[in-house]
Design an enzyme around this catalytic site. Structure first.
Site, mmCIF file in Angstrom:
data_model
loop_
_atom_site.group_PDB
_atom_site.id
_atom_site.type_symbol
_atom_site.label_atom_id
_atom_site.label_comp_id
_atom_site.label_asym_id
_atom_site.label_seq_id
_atom_site.Cartn_x
_atom_site.Cartn_y
_atom_site.Cartn_z
ATOM 1 N N GLU A 108 4.358 11.803 -1.014
ATOM 2 C CA GLU A 108 4.887 10.964 0.064
ATOM 3 C C GLU A 108 4.673 9.474 -0.212
ATOM 4 O OE1 GLU A 108 3.388 12.353 3.839
ATOM 5 O OE2 GLU A 108 5.105 13.674 4.055
ATOM 6 N N GLU A 150 0.887 -1.178 0.000
ATOM 7 C CA GLU A 150 0.000 0.000 0.000
ATOM 8 C C GLU A 150 0.915 1.215 0.000
ATOM 9 O OE1 GLU A 150 -1.274 3.184 0.601
ATOM 10 O OE2 GLU A 150 -1.506 2.727 2.725
#
Length: 254
Positions: A53, A44
């Site tokens: 990010e 993920e």
């Protein structure tokens, strides 16, 4: 990397899986794997605006160093979409606020406020245009340098209204499953913590049903902080009878 791995080890042991599950603590780029190849990579890695990010660089490192031939990646496809929205009230609250701060003129901070994309939930009814696919990722083939992109968009108005901002969201696909699975972080879907990314325009665009706002969306990792993004938008609206024309560009830091 975190100490939660200590609890994970306890859970693995309590469920009698120590002979089947090996936990390694550290950065993918630095650890020593106990075997030369893997059949599946699951991660993920997605961030706001898909790439903010994000850990995609690490996934690509794992793919290039460890994934066996014909191995699978979950998820394996991602797509960024855009649309135009009417959001006058919230724009006035976020941007117009600086015109009068308890009687003081704080307008020099408007540019700072405009340069910061807002991550928030947008209602579907706020969307003035049809969605547009802008950028696609195939995790089997993409390289890290491809994550800096410049892509065109064309947003067709579905009603006559104002456009105060452009929004972006992403879809994710697991195409290697027995039954392909996908989910979306768009305003038409169920809530996710990624929400949508809102880019407010300096000027308000007035569009009629069927007209198109065209332009380019560009994104690249920040030179100093690679997980931050430098995003730029160029947009233009020109009616067929030349009665109205608007164009502009904005740079964002995320």
């Amino acid at each position: 990397m975190s100490t939660i791995i200590d609890k994970a080890k306890e859970i693995v042991e309590r469920n009698g899986m120590t002979s089947k599950i090996t936990l390694l603590q550290g950065k993918m780029e630095e650890i020593k794997m106990p075997f030369p190849q893997v059949d599946i990579i699951i991660s993920e890695w997605m961030g706001y605006f898909l790439l903010y990010e994000s850990m995609l660089d690490t996934v690509l490192y794992a793919r290039d160093h460890y994934l066996a031939k014909d191995g699978k990646i979950f998820p394996d496809k991602a797509t960024i979409h855009m649309a135009g929205i009417e959001d006058g009230d919230y724009k006035d609250e976020k941007i117009g606020f600086w015109d009068n701060v308890y009687g003081f003129d704080f307008t020099p901070l408007k540019d700072t406020a405009l340069a910061e994309p807002l991550v928030d939930t947008v209602e579907l009814k706020a969307c003035v245009t049809d969605p547009c696919k802008v950028f696609e990722i195939d995790l089997y083939t993409i390289n890290a340098e491809d994550l800096a992109f410049r892509a065109p968009f064309s947003l067709k108005a579905r009603r006559s209204d104002f456009i105060h901002a452009l929004i972006a969201w992403f879809d994710i696909e697991f195409t290697a499953c027995h039954k392909p699975i996908r989910f979306s972080t768009g305003p038409h879907s169920k809530y996710t913590h990624w929400k949508q990314t809102v880019f407010y325009l300096r000027e308000v665009l007035t569009v009629e049903d069927g007209e198109c706002v065209t332009g380019f969306l560009a994104s690249k990792p920040n030179a100093k902080k690679k997980r931050d993004l430098d995003i730029s938008l160029k947009y233009e609206l020109q009616t067929s009878d030349d009665s109205r024309f608007a164009a502009g560009g904005l740079d964002f830091k995320m």
